[in-house]
Design a protein around this motif. Structure first.
Motif, mmCIF file in Angstrom:
data_model
loop_
_atom_site.group_PDB
_atom_site.id
_atom_site.type_symbol
_atom_site.label_atom_id
_atom_site.label_comp_id
_atom_site.label_asym_id
_atom_site.label_seq_id
_atom_site.Cartn_x
_atom_site.Cartn_y
_atom_site.Cartn_z
ATOM 1 N N GLY A 37 0.790 -1.227 0.000
ATOM 2 C CA GLY A 37 0.000 0.000 0.000
ATOM 3 C C GLY A 37 0.821 1.275 0.000
ATOM 4 N N ALA A 38 2.168 1.143 -0.063
ATOM 5 C CA ALA A 38 3.027 2.334 -0.015
ATOM 6 C C ALA A 38 2.985 3.128 -1.314
ATOM 7 N N LEU A 43 3.501 4.113 -8.628
ATOM 8 C CA LEU A 43 4.718 4.633 -9.257
ATOM 9 C C LEU A 43 4.869 4.104 -10.680
ATOM 10 N N PHE A 44 4.628 2.803 -10.879
ATOM 11 C CA PHE A 44 4.679 2.238 -12.223
ATOM 12 C C PHE A 44 3.669 2.933 -13.141
ATOM 13 N N ARG A 45 2.459 3.133 -12.629
ATOM 14 C CA ARG A 45 1.394 3.731 -13.438
ATOM 15 C C ARG A 45 1.724 5.186 -13.795
ATOM 16 N N LEU A 46 2.418 5.896 -12.907
ATOM 17 C CA LEU A 46 2.856 7.269 -13.200
ATOM 18 C C LEU A 46 3.882 7.267 -14.335
ATOM 19 N N ASP A 232 8.782 5.073 1.397
ATOM 20 C CA ASP A 232 8.468 5.044 2.832
ATOM 21 C C ASP A 232 7.956 6.415 3.244
ATOM 22 N N GLY A 233 6.733 6.442 3.737
ATOM 23 C CA GLY A 233 6.169 7.708 4.211
ATOM 24 C C GLY A 233 6.043 8.756 3.134
ATOM 25 N N ASP A 474 4.369 -10.903 1.482
ATOM 26 C CA ASP A 474 5.449 -9.944 1.274
ATOM 27 C C ASP A 474 6.688 -10.386 2.054
ATOM 28 N N ILE A 475 7.809 -9.701 1.812
ATOM 29 C CA ILE A 475 9.087 -10.135 2.377
ATOM 30 C C ILE A 475 9.044 -10.126 3.905
#
Length: 540
Positions: A37-38, A43-46, A232-233, A474-475
């Motif tokens: 959810g970060a 980011l990929f879509r941007l 992050d944040g 997730d990791i």
């Protein structure tokens, strides 16, 4: 090649990015990391223009081709697997389609008047097609598909007949065949077995273009990337080096920030105590005012933002006898296909068996036989009388009721448990606070897997049978699960494509193959050392 300059992005009430900046240079192989959810998919879509930033700018160098693999593969039907892959190969596939149209036009008597111009155009298109190595396209498509686990029969079969996981592989093959300047890969390691995963790893390591990827497989990412970008944040922070180096640097940075935060808090407490003590005394008024102004100007240090994963600890499992499971002269067939014939296998207490084998070797079938989810056609499968079984199947998430919440699901499974232990359990598996009120129908694949795992481990069995338990995790959750299972005192039998999971937990290996089965003393790491390969079917 790609730059993100002070971008801001908000989805509803959630702030995804605040003045975030990063870059992807030619030839770089970058891992994108951050909690669920970060904003990794955002980011990929941007970058590909499917979304626009609210502030700042996303710049892509002119002429740069981008291939984007996402988890949303769309509809596939009406052509063969190999044709579907070639159809997505960018300009080459477009030229191939135009050549087919021109060939049809040349054979059409009604277009005889335009034959000269059609032939001229065909020559131009064919020349460009040859420049792009188009005539080898079919062969290259089949090579990529074979690497991702497709048999020749599957390649020529209808793509519409494939399951969702195999369609994911088709979508990935399309992007790899396209060979763009930049590969954007959102969880490419999902739905792959270990052989396909290792093939993809080698392909990406040798890829000449730039790569930006996410993956829940730390070993896979660690072997490919030479740079990490962390979300992050709302900010983007770049770290040079592989994933392992990033985790060390991040842990060091968190430790330093925590120490700095604690030092500042101690100093602030001391200053505030002085102000409170002397604020009423006229003789100290100047000193008090000076310290108040000093406090107003201080840049406050924040504690590290990263949430710490809560550790899950097993309650002691009941002890089983020494003989946990015995398979004697087992035969199992599916139609005309024989999976096992005269198969013997003995599992003893506290053994942790990792099952290896190529697709179709019978790994999941063996787990089903041991768990009682399938019956042998001949022979016997006998579990010890004091064995308490816990079975995580590949489709274990199907047991969840859509309209029940996470808490209701846990409560219905453990009606005698109090609210506090169930809430603590949910928190360990990624459902803190109000997350426990989510309905199962809205949970992601990873969330469903975590919930089923929580139900499996709360009342601990002494025999765990796990079929790909790390899929969708997730990791951080994988690491928590490995930590919990390493403390488990019972017996384990499992299949996994995650090499970190295999190496951390196995102490025995059973390899299934066409020439029978082979037992290896020691765990997965010893198996790799003794065979010289990381999985069956791979060259040493």
């Amino acid at each position: 090649m790609i730059r993100l300059d002070t971008i801001g992005k908000q989805n509803g009430k959630q702030i995804v990015f605040i003045e975030a900046s990063a870059s992807l240079l030619r030839g770089e192989k970058v891992g994108l990391v951050g909690p669920n959810g970060a904003g990794k998919t955002t980011l990929f879509r941007l970058i590909v223009g499917e979304e626009q930033p609210d502030e700042g700018q996303v710049s892509v160098e002119k002429g740069t081709s981008i291939g984007y693999f996402s988890q949303d593969v769309g509809e596939m039907a009406g052509r063969s697997v190999v044709a579907e892959v070639m159809n997505g190969a960018g300009p080459v596939s477009e030229l191939m389609a135009e050549m087919a149209e021109l060939e049809a036009a040349m054979a059409d008597p009604e277009q005889a008047d335009a034959l000269e111009s059609v032939i001229e155009r065909y020559g131009e298109v064919q020349g460009r097609f040859q420049e792009l190595d188009g005539y080898s396209l079919d062969g290259r498509a089949r090579e990529v598909l074979a690497g991702l686990g497709f048999s020749p029969e599957m390649m020529d079969g209808d793509v519409g007949a494939l399951s969702g996981g195999w369609k994911m592989r088709v979508a990935l093959a399309r992007i790899l065949l396209m060979r763009p300047d930049v590969l954007l890969l959102d969880e490419p390691s999902n739905h792959l077995d270990i052989e396909s995963l290792i093939w993809l790893e080698a392909f990406l390591k040798g890829y000449s273009g730039a790569i930006l990827m996410t993956s829940h497989d730390r070993e896979f990412m660690n072997r490919i990337v030479n740079k990490i970008v962390e979300i992050d944040g709302g900010t983007l922070t770049s770290y040079s080096g592989d994933y392992e180096f990033y985790t060390q640097q991040r842990a060091l940075a968190d430790k330093q920030q925590q120490a700095q935060f604690e030092r500042q808090q101690a100093m602030l407490a001391k200053e505030i105590a002085f102000i409170e003590r002397f604020k009423a005394r006229a003789s100290h008024a100047a000193q008090v005012q000076s310290r108040v102004k000093k406090l107003d100007k201080i840049d406050r240090v924040e504690p590290p933002k990263r949430q710490q994963t809560i550790a899950f600890e097993f309650r002691p499992a009941p002890r089983s006898g020494e003989d946990v499971v015995q398979l004697k002269s087992v035969a199992k067939r599916y139609g005309s296909r024989t999976i096992y014939e005269g198969f013997d296998f003995h599992i003893r207490r506290q053994e942790r068996w990792c099952i290896m084998g190529v697709n179709g070797a019978g790994k999941s079938t063996l787990l089903k036989l041991v768990a009682g989810a399938a019956d042998p056609d001949a022979g016997t499968v006998q579990r010890g009388p004091s064995v308490k079984l816990g079975y995580f199947a590949q489709h274990a998430m199907d047991i969840l009721e859509d309209e029940q919440t996470v808490f209701e699901t846990l409560q219905s499974s453990f009606p005698q448990a109090g609210q506090a232990p169930l809430r603590a359990l949910a928190g360990c598996f990624g459902f803190p606070g109000d997350e426990i009120e989510k309905k199962c129908r809205v949970l992601s694949g990873g969330e469903k897997a975590r919930l089923v795992m929580a139900m499996l481990l709360f009342d601990p069995p002494n025999l765990l049978v796990l079929d790909e338990p790390t899929n969708h995790l997730d990791i951080a959750t994988k690491q928590m699960l490995i930590g919990a299972l390493s403390q488990f005192e019972g017996t384990m039998l499992f299949v996994s494509h995650d090499r970190h999971f295999l190496a951390a937990l196995s102490n025995r290996v059973l390899e299934l193959g066409e020439d029978g089965h082979h037992v290896y003393g020691g765990g997965y790491s010893e198996y790799v050392q003794s065979t010289g390969r990381e999985a069956p079917g791979l060259r040493s």
